[in-house]
Design a protein around this motif. Structure first.
Motif, PDB file in Angstrom:
ATOM      1  N   HIS A 196     -25.698  34.143  24.906  1.00 45.00           N
ATOM      2  CA  HIS A 196     -27.121  34.170  25.215  1.00 45.00           C
ATOM      3  C   HIS A 196     -27.385  33.431  26.517  1.00 45.00           C
ATOM      4  N   VAL A 197     -28.662  33.476  26.935  1.00 46.05           N
ATOM      5  CA  VAL A 197     -29.043  32.902  28.225  1.00 46.05           C
ATOM      6  C   VAL A 197     -28.641  31.442  28.279  1.00 46.05           C
ATOM      7  N   GLY A 198     -28.122  31.066  29.395  1.00 45.89           N
ATOM      8  CA  GLY A 198     -27.639  29.721  29.661  1.00 45.89           C
ATOM      9  C   GLY A 198     -26.975  29.649  31.030  1.00 45.89           C
ATOM     10  N   PRO A 199     -25.948  30.522  31.267  1.00 45.75           N
ATOM     11  CA  PRO A 199     -25.277  31.461  30.356  1.00 45.75           C
ATOM     12  C   PRO A 199     -24.327  30.731  29.410  1.00 45.75           C
ATOM     13  N   ILE A 200     -24.362  31.139  28.149  1.00 48.24           N
ATOM     14  CA  ILE A 200     -23.598  30.484  27.091  1.00 48.24           C
ATOM     15  C   ILE A 200     -22.847  31.537  26.300  1.00 48.24           C
ATOM     16  N   THR A 201     -21.609  31.213  25.924  1.00 43.54           N
ATOM     17  CA  THR A 201     -20.811  32.062  25.037  1.00 43.54           C
ATOM     18  C   THR A 201     -20.325  31.208  23.875  1.00 43.54           C
ATOM     19  N   LEU A 202     -20.501  31.732  22.652  1.00 41.78           N
ATOM     20  CA  LEU A 202     -20.192  30.984  21.434  1.00 41.78           C
ATOM     21  C   LEU A 202     -19.103  31.669  20.626  1.00 41.78           C
ATOM     22  N   SER A 203     -18.422  30.861  19.838  1.00 45.05           N
ATOM     23  CA  SER A 203     -17.624  31.367  18.723  1.00 45.05           C
ATOM     24  C   SER A 203     -18.102  30.621  17.482  1.00 45.05           C
ATOM     25  N   MET A 204     -18.809  31.336  16.609  1.00 43.10           N
ATOM     26  CA  MET A 204     -19.374  30.724  15.403  1.00 43.10           C
ATOM     27  C   MET A 204     -18.415  30.923  14.229  1.00 43.10           C
ATOM     28  N   PHE A 205     -18.016  29.832  13.595  1.00 44.84           N
ATOM     29  CA  PHE A 205     -17.129  29.897  12.443  1.00 44.84           C
ATOM     30  C   PHE A 205     -17.884  29.687  11.128  1.00 44.84           C
ATOM     31  N   VAL A 206     -18.811  28.744  11.139  1.00 42.72           N
ATOM     32  CA  VAL A 206     -19.646  28.446   9.974  1.00 42.72           C
ATOM     33  C   VAL A 206     -21.080  28.342  10.467  1.00 42.72           C
ATOM     34  N   SER A 207     -22.016  28.973   9.765  1.00 41.97           N
ATOM     35  CA  SER A 207     -23.429  28.765  10.070  1.00 41.97           C
ATOM     36  C   SER A 207     -24.258  29.236   8.883  1.00 41.97           C
ATOM     37  N   THR A 208     -25.513  28.799   8.868  1.00 42.31           N
ATOM     38  CA  THR A 208     -26.451  29.245   7.840  1.00 42.31           C
ATOM     39  C   THR A 208     -27.389  30.330   8.357  1.00 42.31           C
ATOM     40  N   HIS A 209     -27.139  30.827   9.561  1.00 42.26           N
ATOM     41  CA  HIS A 209     -27.993  31.870  10.124  1.00 42.26           C
ATOM     42  C   HIS A 209     -27.991  33.112   9.239  1.00 42.26           C
ATOM     43  N   TYR A 210     -29.174  33.684   9.036  1.00 42.31           N
ATOM     44  CA  TYR A 210     -29.348  34.924   8.270  1.00 42.31           C
ATOM     45  C   TYR A 210     -28.880  34.798   6.816  1.00 42.31           C
ATOM     46  N   ALA A 211     -28.844  33.587   6.316  1.00 47.81           N
ATOM     47  CA  ALA A 211     -28.451  33.383   4.923  1.00 47.81           C
ATOM     48  C   ALA A 211     -29.080  32.124   4.336  1.00 47.81           C
ATOM     49  N   GLY A 212     -29.199  31.071   5.113  1.00 50.05           N
ATOM     50  CA  GLY A 212     -29.761  29.829   4.618  1.00 50.05           C
ATOM     51  C   GLY A 212     -28.703  28.898   4.059  1.00 50.05           C
ATOM     52  N   LYS A 213     -29.167  27.822   3.465  1.00 49.05           N
ATOM     53  CA  LYS A 213     -28.266  26.786   2.956  1.00 49.05           C
ATOM     54  C   LYS A 213     -27.336  27.296   1.870  1.00 49.05           C
ATOM     55  N   GLU A 214     -27.625  28.466   1.338  1.00 55.14           N
ATOM     56  CA  GLU A 214     -26.733  29.015   0.312  1.00 55.14           C
ATOM     57  C   GLU A 214     -25.316  29.220   0.831  1.00 55.14           C
ATOM     58  N   VAL A 215     -25.147  29.452   2.127  1.00 52.40           N
ATOM     59  CA  VAL A 215     -23.806  29.654   2.654  1.00 52.40           C
ATOM     60  C   VAL A 215     -23.304  28.442   3.427  1.00 52.40           C
ATOM     61  N   GLY A 216     -24.088  27.367   3.464  1.00 52.40           N
ATOM     62  CA  GLY A 216     -23.562  26.123   3.994  1.00 52.40           C
ATOM     63  C   GLY A 216     -22.494  25.581   3.056  1.00 52.40           C
ATOM     64  N   ILE A 217     -21.521  24.874   3.596  1.00 50.84           N
ATOM     65  CA  ILE A 217     -20.401  24.390   2.783  1.00 50.84           C
ATOM     66  C   ILE A 217     -20.758  23.036   2.185  1.00 50.84           C
ATOM     67  N   LYS A 218     -20.626  22.935   0.873  1.00 52.50           N
ATOM     68  CA  LYS A 218     -20.886  21.678   0.166  1.00 52.50           C
ATOM     69  C   LYS A 218     -19.574  21.146  -0.397  1.00 52.50           C
ATOM     70  N   PHE A 219     -19.288  19.879  -0.121  1.00 52.45           N
ATOM     71  CA  PHE A 219     -18.071  19.250  -0.598  1.00 52.45           C
ATOM     72  C   PHE A 219     -18.422  18.093  -1.534  1.00 52.45           C
ATOM     73  N   SER A 220     -17.710  18.002  -2.638  1.00 52.23           N
ATOM     74  CA  SER A 220     -17.835  16.850  -3.525  1.00 52.23           C
ATOM     75  C   SER A 220     -16.640  15.936  -3.311  1.00 52.23           C
ATOM     76  N   ASN A 221     -16.776  14.706  -3.766  1.00 58.08           N
ATOM     77  CA  ASN A 221     -15.714  13.736  -3.501  1.00 58.08           C
ATOM     78  C   ASN A 221     -14.498  13.911  -4.401  1.00 58.08           C
ATOM     79  N   VAL A 222     -14.507  14.928  -5.254  1.00 55.37           N
ATOM     80  CA  VAL A 222     -13.351  15.144  -6.132  1.00 55.37           C
ATOM     81  C   VAL A 222     -12.494  16.317  -5.672  1.00 55.37           C
ATOM     82  N   GLU A 223     -12.841  16.928  -4.529  1.00 57.70           N
ATOM     83  CA  GLU A 223     -12.070  18.084  -4.082  1.00 57.70           C
ATOM     84  C   GLU A 223     -11.429  17.825  -2.733  1.00 57.70           C
TER      85      GLU A 223
END
Length: 689
Positions: free
Chosen positions: A303-330
């Motif tokens: 996108h304008v900047g000019p900027i180039t990205l490589s997205m591996f994890v994001s909540t775009h177009y999904a929300g926090k449901e696809v954010g990664i949650k970690f507990s202290n036992v895993e």
């Protein structure tokens, strides 16, 4: 034509010893590079697997020099400078340009990794990932892999994400670019966290890179960051009306980075072009196995900047449901990438037009040799260490056809074990997807060893398929599942239907944008018309007096069904709920029987969709989804987010012979971006005897 000369012999032992001493003592000696590629030449891969200059097939050894604050790698085609010990890419010298990255930015704001995370219930933290130690992982005369790692400890709890991160770069002799990947891991016992974004960012020189290319039909000259800074912010910060651009052709256009999103399955190459000298900078992603939420998850690109990205994890177009949650036992670990930063050049005669075609060619080459066999990562298996699954998917729906049907063009994939459809919210493991052919035959190749479920969905049919048994992939295995039968949700014959079950709202009516709020990239691009800004506000223009009423058998959903059920702008920053009506005829109703409404949603944003039959005011509603959705696809021009499917029982007493009306009320109304997009609606009669 004589064969190309062989590569030069390895460097003398004395030179290698000298190089090692330079790295240890941090001397500033700069070794002379191999013969550089003449400007204006495209590069191609020869039969040895390296890329040579089309004008000069001589490739020298990789040369590395280090000082106290940076390491510089020269491979004969380009020079890349990386900060020590942070591991940020500070400079890329190529094709006569002393640096393609933005030299006006600080060194750590040109090419970097970052993570967005938070402790549960706390504010988000933007973590620019800097290494603490530097190491040469592997080195030969034609390849070098370097590591910049950071180990987490409790003293940095509120600063750095609780994760050990090893950023790596691979340089190959004569290769017109470089590879980048990272290894994330954390043991048991570390704090609970939420991690919503992992990405790579490259910021290019604004005075040089003006043309952006995402696909064959999505490329153009672009406005600048300065144009955005003098523009008018619109409904959210990312969207800007260009009011005083340097190039007046952009005046009155809208620019918004979300207008350039792409689904994971198609996000293979994108980037920017400099026209003087003709130079391309491209992000090539050969596989999406390491990305989250499956093949149709959308994300940012360039996108304008000019900027180039490589997205591996994001909540775009999904929300926090696809954010990664970690507990202290895993415990957890994952390899993100490698991705390939590719640079190419063209002769002045060819100009920049050939650079996109060459970038696509290079992308296909990278896809064909995936998974790479040259990484020094123990947790990145080669092709020989992976397995495959083959089979055929058949669809059985007796109300559509007496004979079974091929699962033509089905999406078939392996993902972490879970319920049917769970793949679209899965975020910690790897996913491997393919498309079946017209006969439903599929082959999923190059799958990492591990335990998976096989999932599928078929365009033209609702619902999700899941194979009953877990599938264990072992190195070298080839598993034949034979014929699999998917029985889509169905209770009775179709009385009527609206839309196409393809998990998008693309088939519905997408209005023209406001003439003063257009992005010219999509002016004559009908299939991407939904990417124009402000379409949600067109609803009130088209339905000024009352909400949408759709009459089955008379109206055409392509023209008469608005693509999104949004809130109604009542003025003074207030909004009202909206109710779509579906009017249909029934000759008679079977008493003491049950009808079914199949309701498939392509998107939901902070919505509560209530369904009523022949009574617009009954409370409670006959059916309610409750509060659902955080995908924000309406505001971000997405045409779909996460998929939702509801099978709603309709007792016969709620219907009657003659004219019936279904009321669909989206009851949540606090802002203009709340709402749903429909994928498909079907009323089914009672089961036939």
């Amino acid at each position: 034509m004589p064969p190309p000369p062989p590569p030069p012999p390895p460097p003398p032992l004395l030179l290698l010893i000298l190089l090692l001493v330079m790295q240890i003592v941090g001397g500033g000696v700069r070794l002379a590079s191999a013969a550089a590629t003449p400007p204006g030449q495209l590069h191609s891969r020869n039969d040895t697997g390296t890329r040579n200059s089309a004008a000069n097939s001589s490739i020298g050894v990789l040369l590395l020099s280090a000082s106290s604050d940076q390491v510089v790698i020269d491979n004969g085609l380009l020079q890349v400078a990386i900060s020590l010990p942070g591991g940020d890419v500070t400079g890329v010298q190529y094709n006569g340009l002393d640096n393609v990255l933005d030299v006006l930015n600080d060194d750590d704001n040109r090419g970097y990794w970052d993570v967005v995370w938070n402790l549960p219930g706390h504010d988000i933290i933007f973590d620019r990932v800097h290494g603490a130690t530097y190491e040469i992982v592997s080195e030969s005369s034609d390849q070098i892999e370097i590591s910049f790692s950071r180990m987490w400890n409790i003293s940095t709890n509120d600063i750095f994400v609780p994760m050990n991160i090893d950023k790596r770069y691979i340089f190959r002799s004569g290769c017109s670019g470089f590879y980048s990947y990272a290894i994330f891991n954390r043991p048991e016992g570390w704090p609970d966290i939420e991690m919503d974004q992992v990405r790579i960012v490259y910021k290019l020189r604004e005075e040089k890179f003006h043309y952006m290319a995402l696909s064959d039909d999505r490329q153009r000259f672009m406005p600048t960051a300065r144009d955005r800074s003098t523009g008018l912010a619109l409904a959210y910060p990312e969207a800007v009306l260009l009011t005083n651009p340097e190039d007046q052709e952009f005046r009155g256009e809208v620019d918004d980075k979300y207008q350039y999103s792409i689904e994971n399955q198609y996000n293979r190459v994108h980037g920017w072009i400099c026209d003087n000298p003709p130079t391309g900078f491209w992000m090539i992603t050969p596989s999406d196995e390491f990305k989250t939420a499956g093949p149709v998850k959308q994300d940012l690109t360039s996108h304008v900047g000019p900027i180039t990205l490589s997205m591996f994890v994001s909540t775009h177009y999904a929300g926090k449901e696809v954010g990664i949650k970690f507990s202290n036992v895993e415990a957890w670990s994952k390899v993100f990438g490698p991705v390939f930063v590719y640079l190419n050049s063209a002769s002045p005669e060819d100009g920049s037009s050939s650079l996109w075609e060459d970038a696509k060619r290079q992308m296909y080459e990278e896809v064909n040799i995936w998974p790479y066999d040259f990484t020094a990562c123990d947790d990145f298996p080669t092709a020989e260490q992976r397995g495959s699954v083959v089979g055929q998917l058949i669809v059985h729906d007796g109300y559509v056809s007496e004979q079974d049907m091929y699962g033509a063009s089905a999406y078939v994939g392996l993902a972490a074990p879970g319920p049917a459809g769970s793949w679209q919210r899965e975020n910690k493991g790897y996913q491997f997807w393919t498309r079946a052919n017209k006969m439903g035959l599929f082959e999923i190749e190059k799958v990492r060893a591990g335990d998976y479920n096989l999932y599928a969905w078929v365009p033209g049919f609702i619902g999700d398929y899941k194979y009953d048994t877990n599938i264990t992939i072992t190195p070298g295995c080839s598993i034949n599942l034979g014929t699999l039968v998917y029985k889509p949700p169905r209770h009775g014959p179709t009385l009527w239907e609206i839309g196409i079950p393809d998990r998008t709202a693309a088939e519905f009516f997408v209005p023209s944008p406001y003439p003063t709020l257009m992005n010219d990239l999509y002016t004559n691009n009908r299939k991407n018309r939904f990417r124009q800004y402000g379409l949600w506000d067109r609803y009130v223009d088209l339905y000024q007096e009352h909400d949408l009423i759709f009459t089955v058998g008379t109206d055409n959903y392509r023209k008469d069904w608005f693509y999104a059920q949004v809130t109604r702008n009542a003025g003074n920053t207030t909004y009202r709920a909206t109710t779509f009506q579906i009017v249909f005829e029934l000759e008679q109703v079977n008493d003491m029987s049950t009808y079914y409404l199949q309701l498939a949603l392509a998107s939901a944003m902070e919505s509560d969709l209530q369904v009523r039959f022949n009574n617009a005011s009954v409370e409670p509603a006959h059916f309610s989804t409750g509060a659902i959705g955080q995908d924000n696809a309406i505001a971000r021009h997405g045409i779909h987010g996460l998929y939702w499917l509801y099978g709603i029982e309709v007792p016969s007493f709620q219907l009657h012979g003659g004219t019936n009306t279904i009321y669909l009320t989206q009851a949540s109304a606090k802002n203009p971006f709340q709402g749903v997009m429909y994928d498909y609606i079907r009323l089914e009669g009672p089961p036939e005897a």
